[in-house]
Design a protein around this motif. Structure first.
Motif, PDB file in Angstrom:
ATOM      1  N   VAL A  99       0.858  -1.183   0.000  1.00 12.13           N
ATOM      2  CA  VAL A  99       0.000   0.000   0.000  1.00 12.13           C
ATOM      3  C   VAL A  99       0.895   1.235   0.000  1.00 12.13           C
ATOM      4  O   VAL A  99       1.761   1.382   0.870  1.00 12.13           O
ATOM      5  N   TYR A 100       0.694   2.116  -0.994  1.00  8.94           N
ATOM      6  CA  TYR A 100       1.410   3.378  -1.101  1.00  8.94           C
ATOM      7  C   TYR A 100       0.448   4.523  -0.817  1.00  8.94           C
ATOM      8  O   TYR A 100      -0.695   4.513  -1.293  1.00  8.94           O
ATOM      9  N   ASP A 101       0.925   5.545  -0.093  1.00  7.93           N
ATOM     10  CA  ASP A 101       0.074   6.704   0.153  1.00  7.93           C
ATOM     11  C   ASP A 101       0.259   7.723  -0.972  1.00  7.93           C
ATOM     12  O   ASP A 101       1.067   7.507  -1.891  1.00  7.93           O
ATOM     13  N   PRO A 102      -0.475   8.846  -0.970  1.00  5.99           N
ATOM     14  CA  PRO A 102      -0.392   9.807  -2.086  1.00  5.99           C
ATOM     15  C   PRO A 102       0.973  10.483  -2.244  1.00  5.99           C
ATOM     16  O   PRO A 102       1.211  11.130  -3.261  1.00  5.99           O
ATOM     17  N   TRP A 103       1.868  10.349  -1.258  1.00  4.93           N
ATOM     18  CA  TRP A 103       3.235  10.836  -1.408  1.00  4.93           C
ATOM     19  C   TRP A 103       4.144   9.763  -1.999  1.00  4.93           C
ATOM     20  O   TRP A 103       5.327  10.021  -2.262  1.00  4.93           O
ATOM     21  N   GLY A 104       3.639   8.550  -2.163  1.00  2.00           N
ATOM     22  CA  GLY A 104       4.459   7.446  -2.636  1.00  2.00           C
ATOM     23  C   GLY A 104       5.163   6.698  -1.529  1.00  2.00           C
ATOM     24  O   GLY A 104       6.014   5.844  -1.785  1.00  2.00           O
ATOM     25  N   THR A 105       4.789   6.989  -0.281  1.00  2.00           N
ATOM     26  CA  THR A 105       5.395   6.321   0.864  1.00  2.00           C
ATOM     27  C   THR A 105       4.757   4.957   1.085  1.00  2.00           C
ATOM     28  O   THR A 105       3.534   4.813   0.988  1.00  2.00           O
ATOM     29  N   VAL A 106       5.571   3.948   1.370  1.00  2.00           N
ATOM     30  CA  VAL A 106       5.050   2.613   1.648  1.00  2.00           C
ATOM     31  C   VAL A 106       4.457   2.597   3.056  1.00  2.00           C
ATOM     32  O   VAL A 106       5.133   2.887   4.043  1.00  2.00           O
ATOM     33  N   LEU A 107       3.179   2.243   3.141  1.00  2.00           N
ATOM     34  CA  LEU A 107       2.506   2.142   4.429  1.00  2.00           C
ATOM     35  C   LEU A 107       2.520   0.717   4.970  1.00  2.00           C
ATOM     36  O   LEU A 107       2.522   0.510   6.186  1.00  2.00           O
ATOM     37  N   ALA A 108       2.479  -0.253   4.089  1.00  2.00           N
ATOM     38  CA  ALA A 108       2.506  -1.662   4.494  1.00  2.00           C
ATOM     39  C   ALA A 108       2.923  -2.480   3.289  1.00  2.00           C
ATOM     40  O   ALA A 108       2.591  -2.147   2.146  1.00  2.00           O
ATOM     41  N   SER A 109       3.649  -3.568   3.541  1.00  3.25           N
ATOM     42  CA  SER A 109       4.117  -4.411   2.452  1.00  3.25           C
ATOM     43  C   SER A 109       4.381  -5.814   2.980  1.00  3.25           C
ATOM     44  O   SER A 109       4.267  -6.073   4.179  1.00  3.25           O
ATOM     45  N   SER A 110       4.722  -6.721   2.072  1.00  2.00           N
ATOM     46  CA  SER A 110       4.963  -8.117   2.440  1.00  2.00           C
ATOM     47  C   SER A 110       6.199  -8.630   1.724  1.00  2.00           C
ATOM     48  O   SER A 110       6.759  -7.958   0.848  1.00  2.00           O
ATOM     49  N   GLY A 111       6.591  -9.851   2.073  1.00  2.00           N
ATOM     50  CA  GLY A 111       7.611 -10.558   1.321  1.00  2.00           C
ATOM     51  C   GLY A 111       6.958 -11.343   0.200  1.00  2.00           C
ATOM     52  O   GLY A 111       5.946 -10.926  -0.350  1.00  2.00           O
ATOM     53  N   ASP A 112       7.514 -12.517  -0.123  1.00  2.00           N
ATOM     54  CA  ASP A 112       6.970 -13.279  -1.251  1.00  2.00           C
ATOM     55  C   ASP A 112       6.183 -14.510  -0.819  1.00  2.00           C
ATOM     56  O   ASP A 112       5.772 -15.314  -1.654  1.00  2.00           O
ATOM     57  N   GLU A 113       5.953 -14.669   0.497  1.00  2.00           N
ATOM     58  CA  GLU A 113       5.191 -15.805   0.984  1.00  2.00           C
ATOM     59  C   GLU A 113       3.713 -15.450   1.123  1.00  2.00           C
ATOM     60  O   GLU A 113       3.359 -14.268   1.228  1.00  2.00           O
ATOM     61  N   PRO A 114       2.830 -16.445   1.135  1.00  2.00           N
ATOM     62  CA  PRO A 114       1.399 -16.152   1.343  1.00  2.00           C
ATOM     63  C   PRO A 114       1.204 -15.430   2.676  1.00  2.00           C
ATOM     64  O   PRO A 114       1.785 -15.795   3.696  1.00  2.00           O
ATOM     65  N   THR A 115       0.389 -14.386   2.667  1.00  2.00           N
ATOM     66  CA  THR A 115       0.155 -13.605   3.874  1.00  2.00           C
ATOM     67  C   THR A 115      -1.065 -12.722   3.670  1.00  2.00           C
ATOM     68  O   THR A 115      -1.614 -12.628   2.565  1.00  2.00           O
ATOM     69  N   LEU A 116      -1.460 -12.074   4.730  1.00  2.00           N
ATOM     70  CA  LEU A 116      -2.529 -11.079   4.680  1.00  2.00           C
ATOM     71  C   LEU A 116      -1.952  -9.778   5.194  1.00  2.00           C
ATOM     72  O   LEU A 116      -1.546  -9.688   6.353  1.00  2.00           O
ATOM     73  N   VAL A 117      -1.872  -8.770   4.329  1.00  2.00           N
ATOM     74  CA  VAL A 117      -1.368  -7.456   4.706  1.00  2.00           C
ATOM     75  C   VAL A 117      -2.548  -6.594   5.128  1.00  2.00           C
ATOM     76  O   VAL A 117      -3.497  -6.414   4.359  1.00  2.00           O
ATOM     77  N   LEU A 118      -2.488  -6.062   6.333  1.00  2.00           N
ATOM     78  CA  LEU A 118      -3.554  -5.216   6.850  1.00  2.00           C
ATOM     79  C   LEU A 118      -3.008  -3.848   7.201  1.00  2.00           C
ATOM     80  O   LEU A 118      -1.955  -3.740   7.851  1.00  2.00           O
ATOM     81  N   THR A 119      -3.696  -2.799   6.791  1.00  2.00           N
ATOM     82  CA  THR A 119      -3.319  -1.451   7.207  1.00  2.00           C
ATOM     83  C   THR A 119      -4.532  -0.537   7.105  1.00  2.00           C
ATOM     84  O   THR A 119      -5.403  -0.737   6.255  1.00  2.00           O
ATOM     85  N   THR A 120      -4.574   0.449   7.984  1.00  2.00           N
ATOM     86  CA  THR A 120      -5.653   1.431   7.978  1.00  2.00           C
ATOM     87  C   THR A 120      -5.159   2.711   7.312  1.00  2.00           C
ATOM     88  O   THR A 120      -4.079   3.213   7.639  1.00  2.00           O
ATOM     89  N   ILE A 121      -5.923   3.213   6.372  1.00  2.00           N
ATOM     90  CA  ILE A 121      -5.555   4.431   5.650  1.00  2.00           C
ATOM     91  C   ILE A 121      -6.640   5.482   5.823  1.00  2.00           C
ATOM     92  O   ILE A 121      -7.812   5.148   6.004  1.00  2.00           O
TER      93      ILE A 121
END
Length: 286
Positions: free
Chosen positions: A244-266
């Protein structure tokens, strides 16, 4: 892996606040395992909802696997078919909006939504509200021709729409579409504040995946959420890194390459704040 968990205790309660929690379901996708892949998707919807998600998004062709080209025709369904019915039901059962990644749509069999062709197949994404209502259909515009049979097997989409879900104006693009910035300008002109990008992006093009996604966020001053799959196929391995990138292009949440669930509030109001503070979009010369 960086993962941001939702913390609802800090959410503002003033009028105008539009904070939502995104769940990016980076699923393990197995070539041709339609039943298993769909079951994992339904489970991910339930899990994301239980952990506070307002909107959960699935990857590109989470049903059959992007690289299972020989199974596209056999797996194709209409929008009213069994797979989308399961996802729609999961959305309403768990009271969460769902972006149903994408599936191979049988255009001739679809009845409920205007289609760009009387026959053929499309790489189609559907967005359902938490009530299970179909809010948006997007058919991939830019079909990938590099070491891929997608251009030979599928029909490109023609419509570019947005939909208001969870109080947010949402647009959709798919994977290879990231390389075509003009598509995102159209979405922004339609009012998009958040663009969801279901994908099946493989190694080794990590830099392209990250750079293009960040650029689309910066130049359009909107949230970009990329939802990739996980898994290894005959000739490719998906690189994951759903972000998830915000309007400035900043990464708010990310993952590696394994199965996962990325959660973040924007906070969607950040879109207007950024556009007012740095009004680049107003300086466009068309």
């Amino acid at each position: 892996m960086t993962r941001t968990e939702p913390d609802h205790s800090d959410e503002r309660t003033a009028d105008g606040d539009r904070s939502i929690t995104l769940g990016l379901a980076q699923l393990e996708i197995e070539d041709g395992d339609l039943d298993g892949n769909v079951d994992r998707a339904v489970d991910a919807v339930a899990s994301a909802a239980a952990r506070g998600a307002d909107l959960v998004a699935l990857p590109e062709l989470f049903t059959v696997g992007y690289f299972a080209f020989d199974l596209y025709a056999r797996s194709a369904e209409p929008l009213e078919g069994e797979t989308m019915t399961k996802i729609r039901t999961a959305a309403s059962d768990h009271d969460v909006a769902v972006l149903a990644g994408s599936f191979v749509e049988d255009l001739a069999a679809t009845e409920s939504v205007e289609t760009p062709a009387d026959e053929g197949y499309a790489n189609t994404t559907a967005l359902f509200s938490a009530d299970g209502d179909l809010e948006l259909v997007y058919r991939k515009h830019h079909l990938f021709g590099y070491d891929s049979a997608e251009t030979e097997l599928l029909v490109p989409g023609e419509r570019i729409d947005t939909a208001n879900v969870c109080g947010v104006e949402i647009g959709v693009s798919t994977c290879y579409d990231l390389r075509f910035p003009e598509l995102y300008r159209i979405l922004v002109d339609h009012g998009a504040e958040l663009v969801l990008v279901p994908s099946a992006w493989p190694y080794p093009r990590i830099e392209h995946w990250e750079t293009l996604s960040r650029a689309r966020a910066i130049e359009n001053q909107c949230f970009i959420a990329t939802i990739n799959g996980a898994g290894t196929f005959d000739d490719a391995t998906l690189l994951g890194r759903s972000t998830v990138y915000d309007p400035w292009g900043t990464v708010l949440a990310s993952s590696g390459d394994e199965p996962t669930l990325v959660l973040t509030t924007i906070d969607i109001d950040d879109v207007g704040d950024v556009r007012n503070r740095f009004p680049a979009l107003r300086d466009r010369r068309l």
